[in-house]
Motif scaffolding. Structure first.
Motif, PDB file in Angstrom:
ATOM      1  N   UNK A 134       0.924  -1.157   0.035  1.00 46.45           N
ATOM      2  CA  UNK A 134      -0.045   0.053   0.075  1.00 46.45           C
ATOM      3  C   UNK A 134       0.881   1.035  -0.198  1.00 46.45           C
ATOM      4  N   UNK A 135       1.844   1.225   0.778  1.00 50.14           N
ATOM      5  CA  UNK A 135       2.845   2.337   0.710  1.00 50.14           C
ATOM      6  C   UNK A 135       3.452   2.643  -0.398  1.00 50.14           C
ATOM      7  N   UNK A 136       3.932   1.502  -1.158  1.00 57.70           N
ATOM      8  CA  UNK A 136       4.467   1.711  -2.463  1.00 57.70           C
ATOM      9  C   UNK A 136       3.583   2.134  -3.619  1.00 57.70           C
ATOM     10  N   UNK A 137       2.291   1.452  -3.496  1.00 58.52           N
ATOM     11  CA  UNK A 137       1.213   1.923  -4.455  1.00 58.52           C
ATOM     12  C   UNK A 137       0.947   3.384  -4.049  1.00 58.52           C
ATOM     13  N   UNK A 138       0.887   4.032  -2.952  1.00 60.76           N
ATOM     14  CA  UNK A 138       0.570   5.481  -2.718  1.00 60.76           C
ATOM     15  C   UNK A 138       1.883   5.950  -3.124  1.00 60.76           C
ATOM     16  N   UNK A 139       2.899   5.864  -3.039  1.00 60.63           N
ATOM     17  CA  UNK A 139       3.947   6.735  -3.763  1.00 60.63           C
ATOM     18  C   UNK A 139       4.023   6.930  -4.939  1.00 60.63           C
ATOM     19  N   UNK A 140       3.443   5.931  -5.715  1.00 65.72           N
ATOM     20  CA  UNK A 140       3.474   6.009  -7.312  1.00 65.72           C
ATOM     21  C   UNK A 140       2.022   6.415  -7.837  1.00 65.72           C
ATOM     22  N   UNK A 141       1.134   6.683  -6.710  1.00 61.17           N
ATOM     23  CA  UNK A 141      -0.223   7.234  -7.281  1.00 61.17           C
ATOM     24  C   UNK A 141      -0.944   5.960  -7.897  1.00 61.17           C
ATOM     25  N   UNK A 142      -0.807   5.045  -7.554  1.00 56.88           N
ATOM     26  CA  UNK A 142      -1.562   3.597  -8.211  1.00 56.88           C
ATOM     27  C   UNK A 142      -2.782   3.244  -7.185  1.00 56.88           C
ATOM     28  N   UNK A 143      -3.856   4.102  -7.452  1.00 56.51           N
ATOM     29  CA  UNK A 143      -5.053   3.987  -6.793  1.00 56.51           C
ATOM     30  C   UNK A 143      -5.759   2.620  -6.919  1.00 56.51           C
ATOM     31  N   UNK A 144      -5.394   2.152  -7.990  1.00 57.86           N
ATOM     32  CA  UNK A 144      -6.208   0.743  -8.212  1.00 57.86           C
ATOM     33  C   UNK A 144      -5.249  -0.382  -7.610  1.00 57.86           C
ATOM     34  N   UNK A 145      -4.170  -0.197  -7.309  1.00 58.51           N
ATOM     35  CA  UNK A 145      -3.489  -1.234  -6.177  1.00 58.51           C
ATOM     36  C   UNK A 145      -3.909  -1.177  -4.892  1.00 58.51           C
ATOM     37  N   UNK A 146      -3.775   0.203  -4.360  1.00 57.39           N
ATOM     38  CA  UNK A 146      -4.577   0.608  -3.103  1.00 57.39           C
ATOM     39  C   UNK A 146      -5.651   0.041  -2.980  1.00 57.39           C
ATOM     40  N   UNK A 147      -6.581   0.290  -3.656  1.00 55.53           N
ATOM     41  CA  UNK A 147      -8.033  -0.235  -3.465  1.00 55.53           C
ATOM     42  C   UNK A 147      -8.109  -1.672  -3.272  1.00 55.53           C
ATOM     43  N   UNK A 148      -7.377  -2.262  -4.319  1.00 51.62           N
ATOM     44  CA  UNK A 148      -7.497  -3.972  -4.427  1.00 51.62           C
ATOM     45  C   UNK A 148      -6.878  -4.429  -3.007  1.00 51.62           C
ATOM     46  N   UNK A 149      -5.747  -3.758  -2.268  1.00 49.90           N
ATOM     47  CA  UNK A 149      -5.208  -4.298  -1.130  1.00 49.90           C
ATOM     48  C   UNK A 149      -6.128  -4.132   0.162  1.00 49.90           C
ATOM     49  N   UNK A 150      -6.596  -2.555   0.125  1.00 52.36           N
ATOM     50  CA  UNK A 150      -7.529  -2.401   1.112  1.00 52.36           C
ATOM     51  C   UNK A 150      -8.864  -3.157   1.393  1.00 52.36           C
ATOM     52  N   UNK A 151      -9.267  -3.604   0.109  1.00 55.14           N
ATOM     53  CA  UNK A 151     -10.377  -4.291  -0.196  1.00 55.14           C
ATOM     54  C   UNK A 151     -10.345  -5.666   0.487  1.00 55.14           C
ATOM     55  N   UNK A 152      -9.069  -6.464   0.188  1.00 49.05           N
ATOM     56  CA  UNK A 152      -9.022  -7.742   1.119  1.00 49.05           C
ATOM     57  C   UNK A 152      -8.515  -7.299   2.564  1.00 49.05           C
ATOM     58  N   UNK A 153      -7.701  -6.190   2.625  1.00 46.78           N
ATOM     59  CA  UNK A 153      -7.306  -6.150   4.077  1.00 46.78           C
ATOM     60  C   UNK A 153      -8.695  -5.866   5.217  1.00 46.78           C
ATOM     61  N   UNK A 154      -9.537  -5.132   4.699  1.00 52.05           N
ATOM     62  CA  UNK A 154     -10.698  -4.849   5.501  1.00 52.05           C
ATOM     63  C   UNK A 154     -11.538  -6.096   5.907  1.00 52.05           C
ATOM     64  N   UNK A 155     -11.541  -7.156   5.063  1.00 51.33           N
ATOM     65  CA  UNK A 155     -12.156  -8.503   5.217  1.00 51.33           C
ATOM     66  C   UNK A 155     -11.300  -9.232   6.508  1.00 51.33           C
ATOM     67  N   UNK A 156     -10.207  -9.177   6.211  1.00 48.17           N
ATOM     68  CA  UNK A 156      -9.262  -9.859   7.252  1.00 48.17           C
ATOM     69  C   UNK A 156      -9.260  -9.367   8.439  1.00 48.17           C
ATOM     70  N   UNK A 157      -9.436  -7.992   8.521  1.00 45.68           N
ATOM     71  CA  UNK A 157      -9.506  -7.256   9.897  1.00 45.68           C
ATOM     72  C   UNK A 157     -10.733  -7.667  10.652  1.00 45.68           C
ATOM     73  N   UNK A 158     -11.839  -7.714   9.760  1.00 46.03           N
ATOM     74  CA  UNK A 158     -13.078  -8.259  10.434  1.00 46.03           C
ATOM     75  C   UNK A 158     -12.790  -9.553  11.027  1.00 46.03           C
ATOM     76  N   UNK A 159     -12.565 -10.570  10.394  1.00 45.13           N
ATOM     77  CA  UNK A 159     -12.222 -12.048  10.917  1.00 45.13           C
ATOM     78  C   UNK A 159     -11.307 -12.160  12.059  1.00 45.13           C
TER      79      UNK A 159
END
Length: 247
Positions: free
Chosen positions: A180-205
Motif C-alpha cells: 500500500x505504501x509503494x502504491x501510494x508513492x506512485x499514485x497507483x489508486x487501483x492497487x491501493x483499492x485492491x489491497x484495502x479491499x482484502x485487508x478490511x475483510x481480514x481485519x473483520x475476521x
C-alpha cells in the motif's frame, strides 16, 4: 454429528487472501462439508475439472480475473452446482453484478462464521442451523486496537481458530502495508483499492478493529497524507499490541 467424509457435500472455495481463505474454509467445514480451496481462477478450473461439487463459494475478484468469469467457465462443465459469491465490496452495484452473473447469493466480508454457514445451508437446501450471530460493531472513533469480542463472534467462540487466524494475519500484514505504501508513492489508486479491499475483510475476521477503520477511511473518499499516516499508525499499533497466542 460426525459424518463419513464420503457423505459430506463437497465445496470449492475460491479466495486469494490467505486469512479470508482460512476463515471461510473453517466455517464451511463446520456445516459440515468437505472443502477444497483454490487461490486463483486457474487453480479453481483445475479442481473443477477433477471433482464434482455441490457448491462453488467464489471470491468476486481474483488475481487472474473476476468471479463471474470463473463461474461461466465452471458452468460449462456443470450446470447444476450451487454458486455463492463473497466480496468485501459493500456497494449495491457489486452485488447486482454478481447476481446478474449467475450467483444465487452474495456474502459481504467480513461476516461471522454462522452467516457463512447459513448461506451454505440455504444454497444446499439444508435446514437452517443456529441463529446467525451479530457482525463486527459499527466502526467508531474510539475503537480498540483489537476487539476480542468481535473476533470471537466471527469464529463462533473458537479461541484456537482466532489465535491461528491472527497469527496468519500478522504474518501477512507487513507485506500488505508495504504494498500500500509503494502504491501510494506512485499514485497507483487501483492497487491501493485492491489491497484495502482484502485487508478490511481480514481485519473483520480477526478483530483488528482500529486498523479496519483506518483502512475504511483510506479506501473511501479523497486520499490524503493524513489518512495514510493514520493507517500507518494503526498498522503499527496492531502489530505492537498483538495479543499473545495464549490470549
Amino acid at each position: 454429528m460426525n459424518l463419513p467424509t464420503g457423505d459430506l457435500p463437497r465445496i470449492l472455495l475460491v479466495e486469494d487472501d490467505a486469512v479470508s481463505r482460512a476463515f471461510l474454509a473453517a466455517a464451511a467445514e463446520a456445516t459440515p462439508a468437505r472443502v477444497d480451496s483454490a487461490d486463483s481462477i486457474h487453480a479453481a478450473v483445475t479442481l473443477g475439472a477433477r471433482h464434482r461439487y455441490a457448491l462453488w463459494l467464489v471470491d468476486a475478484n481474483l488475481p487472474d480475473g473476476r468471479g463471474v468469469e470463473l463461474l461461466a467457465r465452471l458452468r460449462a462443465d456443470d450446470a447444476h452446482a450451487a454458486a455463492v459469491a463473497h466480496t468485501a465490496d459493500t456497494t449495491r452495484a457489486a452485488a447486482d453484478g454478481l447476481i446478474g452473473g449467475g450467483f444465487s447469493e452474495v456474502l459481504v466480508k467480513p461476516l461471522p462464521a454462522a452467516a457463512v454457514q447459513a448461506a451454505i445451508r440455504r444454497a444446499l437446501g439444508r435446514p437452517p442451523g443456529s441463529p446467525v450471530s451479530t457482525d463486527l460493531a459499527a466502526l467508531g472513533p474510539k475503537l480498540p486496537v483489537w476487539d476480542d469480542a468481535a473476533a470471537a463472534r466471527a469464529l463462533a467462540g473458537n479461541a484456537a481458530h482466532v489465535a491461528t487466524l491472527r497469527g496468519l494475519f500478522l504474518g501477512e500484514l507487513p507485506g500488505v502495508v508495504d504494498r500500500i505504501e509503494r502504491a501510494a508513492a506512485t499514485g497507483d489508486a487501483e492497487s491501493i483499492s485492491a489491497e484495502l479491499h482484502k485487508l478490511r475483510a481480514s481485519c473483520g475476521f480477526v478483530g483488528a478493529a482500529r486498523l479496519a477503520a483506518a483502512a475504511q477511511a483510506l479506501g473511501t473518499g479523497p486520499r490524503s497524507d493524513a489518512l495514510l499516516a493514520r493507517f500507518r499508525e494503526a498498522a503499527r499499533d496492531t502489530v505492537d499490541q498483538a495479543p499473545s497466542p495464549s490470549g
